[in-house]
Design a protein around this motif. Structure first.
Motif, PDB file in Angstrom:
ATOM      1  N   LYS A   1       4.313  -5.069 -13.364  1.00 17.60           N
ATOM      2  CA  LYS A   1       3.509  -5.307 -12.167  1.00 17.60           C
ATOM      3  C   LYS A   1       4.438  -5.376 -10.956  1.00 17.60           C
ATOM      4  CE  LYS A   1       3.550 -10.320 -12.743  1.00 17.60           C
ATOM      5  NZ  LYS A   1       2.723 -11.543 -12.868  1.00 17.60           N
ATOM      6  N   GLY A   2       3.822  -5.254  -9.768  1.00 21.00           N
ATOM      7  CA  GLY A   2       4.615  -5.274  -8.544  1.00 21.00           C
ATOM      8  C   GLY A   2       5.118  -6.676  -8.220  1.00 21.00           C
TER       9      GLY A   2
ATOM     10  N   ASN B   1       8.931  -3.947  -5.423  1.00 19.33           N
ATOM     11  CA  ASN B   1       9.119  -3.085  -6.584  1.00 19.33           C
ATOM     12  C   ASN B   1       7.780  -2.917  -7.325  1.00 19.33           C
ATOM     13  OD1 ASN B   1      12.252  -3.063  -6.617  1.00 19.33           O
ATOM     14  ND2 ASN B   1      11.722  -5.229  -6.521  1.00 19.33           N
ATOM     15  N   ARG B   2       7.499  -1.635  -7.688  1.00 16.98           N
ATOM     16  CA  ARG B   2       6.212  -1.363  -8.362  1.00 16.98           C
ATOM     17  C   ARG B   2       6.471  -0.384  -9.512  1.00 16.98           C
ATOM     18  NH1 ARG B   2       0.620  -1.182  -6.968  1.00 16.98           N
ATOM     19  NH2 ARG B   2      -0.496   0.483  -8.079  1.00 16.98           N
ATOM     20  N   PRO B   3       5.931  -0.666 -10.700  1.00 15.17           N
ATOM     21  CA  PRO B   3       6.157   0.244 -11.828  1.00 15.17           C
ATOM     22  C   PRO B   3       5.269   1.492 -11.727  1.00 15.17           C
ATOM     23  CG  PRO B   3       4.756  -1.564 -12.507  1.00 15.17           C
ATOM     24  CD  PRO B   3       5.167  -1.866 -11.102  1.00 15.17           C
ATOM     25  N   ILE B   4       5.701   2.572 -12.415  1.00 19.81           N
ATOM     26  CA  ILE B   4       4.923   3.825 -12.504  1.00 19.81           C
ATOM     27  C   ILE B   4       4.598   4.071 -13.978  1.00 19.81           C
ATOM     28  CG2 ILE B   4       4.924   6.312 -12.105  1.00 19.81           C
ATOM     29  CD1 ILE B   4       6.885   5.868  -9.838  1.00 19.81           C
ATOM     30  N   ARG B   5       3.319   4.334 -14.239  1.00 25.43           N
ATOM     31  CA  ARG B   5       2.876   4.641 -15.600  1.00 25.43           C
ATOM     32  C   ARG B   5       2.325   6.068 -15.643  1.00 25.43           C
ATOM     33  NH1 ARG B   5       1.404  -0.794 -14.970  1.00 25.43           N
ATOM     34  NH2 ARG B   5       2.154  -2.179 -16.660  1.00 25.43           N
TER      35      ARG B   5
ATOM     36  N   MET C   1       9.673   3.629 -11.564  1.00 26.47           N
ATOM     37  CA  MET C   1       9.345   2.599 -10.584  1.00 26.47           C
ATOM     38  C   MET C   1       9.632   3.128  -9.179  1.00 26.47           C
ATOM     39  SD  MET C   1      12.556  -0.060 -10.813  1.00 26.47           S
ATOM     40  CE  MET C   1      12.055  -0.889  -9.293  1.00 26.47           C
ATOM     41  N   VAL C   2       8.985   2.498  -8.207  1.00 27.61           N
ATOM     42  CA  VAL C   2       9.280   2.762  -6.799  1.00 27.61           C
ATOM     43  C   VAL C   2       9.668   1.429  -6.170  1.00 27.61           C
ATOM     44  CG1 VAL C   2       7.742   4.740  -6.638  1.00 27.61           C
ATOM     45  CG2 VAL C   2       6.860   2.465  -6.126  1.00 27.61           C
TER      46      VAL C   2
ATOM     47  N   VAL D   1       0.843  -1.202   0.000  1.00 30.75           N
ATOM     48  CA  VAL D   1       0.000   0.000   0.000  1.00 30.75           C
ATOM     49  C   VAL D   1       0.877   1.251   0.000  1.00 30.75           C
ATOM     50  CG1 VAL D   1      -1.646   1.330   1.372  1.00 30.75           C
ATOM     51  CG2 VAL D   1      -1.972  -1.127   1.054  1.00 30.75           C
ATOM     52  N   GLY D   2       1.986   1.199   0.770  1.00 32.91           N
ATOM     53  CA  GLY D   2       2.901   2.335   0.792  1.00 32.91           C
ATOM     54  C   GLY D   2       3.495   2.598  -0.586  1.00 32.91           C
ATOM     55  N   ALA D   3       3.826   1.499  -1.308  1.00 27.22           N
ATOM     56  CA  ALA D   3       4.368   1.666  -2.659  1.00 27.22           C
ATOM     57  C   ALA D   3       3.326   2.270  -3.591  1.00 27.22           C
ATOM     58  CB  ALA D   3       4.854   0.317  -3.189  1.00 27.22           C
ATOM     59  N   ALA D   4       2.055   1.807  -3.468  1.00 33.67           N
ATOM     60  CA  ALA D   4       0.988   2.353  -4.307  1.00 33.67           C
ATOM     61  C   ALA D   4       0.750   3.828  -3.989  1.00 33.67           C
ATOM     62  CB  ALA D   4      -0.295   1.544  -4.107  1.00 33.67           C
ATOM     63  N   THR D   5       0.792   4.164  -2.681  1.00 37.12           N
ATOM     64  CA  THR D   5       0.595   5.558  -2.278  1.00 37.12           C
ATOM     65  C   THR D   5       1.705   6.448  -2.817  1.00 37.12           C
ATOM     66  OG1 THR D   5      -0.517   4.799  -0.274  1.00 37.12           O
ATOM     67  CG2 THR D   5       0.283   7.068  -0.295  1.00 37.12           C
TER      68      THR D   5
END
Length: 663
Positions: free
Chosen positions: A169-170, A190-194, A207-208, A80-84
């Protein structure tokens, strides 16, 4: 019967109580009672085991589910922190100071997060802006900041960037450590950013990554040791032991490796369940603690992580064991009371047998005239006593016979020893001849496999310059072979004395040895003559092993001497004659098959190649014989000598040669 008597106490005292029939009688009855007790206990245990096992399984599964949910809460919090953070990047603009503050806020806002990384490609920023790539990590009370694209380092080449951008994807990484983590062990989400979060088909523009210390996961699981009855284990997405009480396994071994290492692949069902993201349990023997354990795996919801719980079987069945111990304790008390009663009852029955056992002890000590009680009784004890009395008389007779046989054996061994001395005394001393500046030295060794044997050799000197020699091997061993050997030596001495050549001597000897040979024994013989004046040599063979010629220059070869039939089998019309000349420094070595067929412990033969290699260059006749015999014994390495061994050697040289073997 003698063996049974010998096993009794030699002192004549009574049999110890723990070996007596009374003790055995009581013991067997008690064992029967114990068997009944065990049967009752097993019935109670079987019923209780069904109930308690089901209850234990529910408790273990509940523990695994609770642990999985706890780990899920931590992992989900990080996700959730990565998504935030990903959403925040799109909302705060592209100012580096603002992004840095957002990274710090993400780390500071969750105790499970130790570090955060943000990478934005230029395509994600306004035209003219540079790419943003920074890493922030807790550093004491502050933060440590590091750019992700420094000199010599390009994150585009890193596998975590390629996987995040490529899969879109994460995902959670396996545990790792490097300079950026300060040497600590981390797992990273790891989570990508679009540009457009709703367009999942678009290529990520950044990415984050959020770092979680492995120690944080250990804190969630709690302190535990390898000997703990309940062990909780965390497996990474790649099945690595991330949290495990054993230092030898934690962060070093995967469940796949462990499943292959344990006997019977008992953990394979757990590995299959982890791969299929489902629950499973097995019972196995821990190879370190040697404790049987129940292992269960539970997938962490919404992730590729897995929680495993391992509980000792003893701990899971402790309640069942307490019930069983109570039943057994009561039964054993009843058995002890029964033992006391049976001991008193058995005493009158076993007392006569103890008296017989005491007498048997005196018999074992050689006191055969010791009184034997209860011979007049009409029951089983009297029958046994009378049988004992007859056995005593028989043993005394047998001992006398054994003593007589021992004296006979000792006499036979003495006679064989004398026969051996006589046989060896029949063998002549090896002569040394000189003529025309040449020197011919002879030597021979004979070692029978038994007290006496069938090998033989002899030397005859004719005209003071011709040395005749004979070496032979009788077809048998022992006394028969020794007698045939004595006859063969006598016949050969007469045959060679008639003059002529070795082939004629063999024909004469063959005709004589066939006469009266009803036992069909025979002897292989090599007969030869050497003229010391010029080195001329003639040989004839009656089925004997080919001799070896050692040249002065070190070459060695088997002489191709054609053979006729062995002596004693048939009267041969012809024995082929081999002619040759010894040069100064040459040597001739003849032997019996006790050398070439010597066997080691693995039943491998010494063989012709080893025979050639064992002959030293430059040795005299005596040295050649001793070296060859020593090599054969060394090859046998202590194995029993299988045949008689005989070696005969001739060394030809000049008169001044120090060894007689080389000029």
């Amino acid at each position: 019967m003698t063996q049974l008597i010998a096993e009794l106490p030699a002192s004549g005292r009574a049999v110890p109580w723990y070996r007596s029939l009374r003790t055995r009688l009581v013991l067997w009855i008690c064992l029967g009672c114990v068997a009944v007790l065990l049967a009752a206990t097993l019935i109670v245990q079987a019923r209780s085991a069904q109930l308690l096992t089901a209850q234990s399984e529910r408790e273990i599964r509940t523990l695994a589910e609770q642990t999985a949910l706890g780990l899920h809460a931590t992992l989900e919090s990080v996700e959730v922190g990565a998504a935030t953070l990903s959403e925040g990047v799109r909302g705060v603009g592209r100012d580096p100071h603002t992004l840095d503050a957002l990274l710090r806020a993400t780390v500071a806002g969750d105790d499970d997060i130790e570090g955060a990384m943000l990478i934005l490609e230029p395509a994600a920023l306004d035209r003219g802006d540079a790419a943003y790539s920074w890493y922030v990590r807790r550093d004491g009370k502050g933060f440590y900041t590091q750019p992700m694209r420094s000199r010599g380092y390009d994150y585009h080449d890193q596998p975590w960037w390629k996987r995040t951008v490529g899969e879109g994807k994460g995902w959670w990484s396996e545990p790792y450590r490097n300079a950026a983590t300060g040497g600590q062990m981390f797992v990273t989400y790891n989570r990508p950013i679009r540009r457009d979060p709703d367009d999942l088909a678009s290529t990520p523009v950044g990415m984050v990554s959020l770092d979680v210390p492995v120690n944080r996961l250990r804190t969630l699981i709690g302190q535990q040791s390898i000997d703990s009855p309940v062990l909780r284990i965390v497996l990474s997405p790649e099945h690595l032991y991330v949290v495990h009480p054993s230092p030898e396994l934690e962060l070093k071994v995967r469940l796949d490796d462990r499943a292959r290492q344990l006997d019977g692949h008992v953990l394979q069902p757990l590995l299959d369940a982890v791969r299929e993201r489902r629950s499973a349990d097995v019972t196995y023997l821990d190879p370190v603690t040697r404790i049987r354990r129940i292992g269960l795996v539970e997938p962490v919801p919404g992730s590729a992580w897995t929680v495993a719980v391992s509980v000792s079987e003893q701990y899971a069945q402790e309640q069942l064991h307490r019930t069983t111990r109570a039943v057994i304790a009561g039964g054993l008390l009843a058995v002890l009371v029964l033992v006391a009663v049976l001991w008193l009852i058995a005493r009158p029955v076993t007392q006569p047998l103890l008296a017989l056992a005491s007498s048997a002890g005196h018999f074992a000590a050689g006191e055969f005239d010791w009184p034997l009680p209860h011979t007049t009784r009409r029951d089983e004890v009297g029958l046994l006593a009378r049988a004992f009395d007859r056995a005593r008389s028989s043993i005394k007779s047998q001992l006398a016979e054994i003593e007589r046989l021992a004296r006979s054996r000792q006499k036979l061994e003495s006679e064989l020893s004398i026969a051996r001395d006589i046989q060896l005394a029949m063998l002549p001393a090896a002569p040394t001849l000189h003529a025309h500046g040449h020197r011919l030295q002879a030597h021979a060794l004979l070692q029978p496999a038994k007290a006496v044997g069938g090998d033989f050799y002899t030397f005859f000197v004719r005209d003071e310059r011709v040395l005749w020699f004979v070496i032979g091997d009788v077809s048998d061993k022992g006394v028969p072979a020794a007698l045939f050997m004595a006859r063969a030596m006598t016949v050969l001495e007469v045959a060679t004395g008639l003059g002529g050549t070795p082939d004629k001597a063999l024909r004469v000897a063959a005709a004589r040895l066939v006469e009266g040979n009803d036992t069909c024994m025979f002897a292989t013989v090599l007969c030869g003559a050497v003229d010391v004046g010029n080195g001329e040599m003639v040989l004839a063979s009656a089925g004997h092993e080919a001799p070896v010629l050692l040249h002065a220059d070190g070459r060695r070869e088997y002489l191709q001497v054609q053979t006729g039939p062995p002596l004693g089998v048939d009267i041969a019309d012809h024995y082929p004659l081999w002619r040759g000349t010894l040069q100064p420094g040459d040597a001739l070595v003849a032997y019996t098959d006790g050398i070439s067929e010597a066997l080691d412990g693995g039943q491998h033969a010494f063989g012709s190649e080893r025979l050639l290699a064992a002959l030293p260059t430059g040795a005299d006749a005596g040295g050649l014989c001793e070296a060859l015999v020593a090599a054969a014994h060394g090859f046998a390495a202590g194995a029993e000598q299988s045949d008689d061994i005989t070696v005969l050697a001739l060394s030809f040289g000049t008169h001044h040669s120090p060894t007689g073997g080389n000029a």
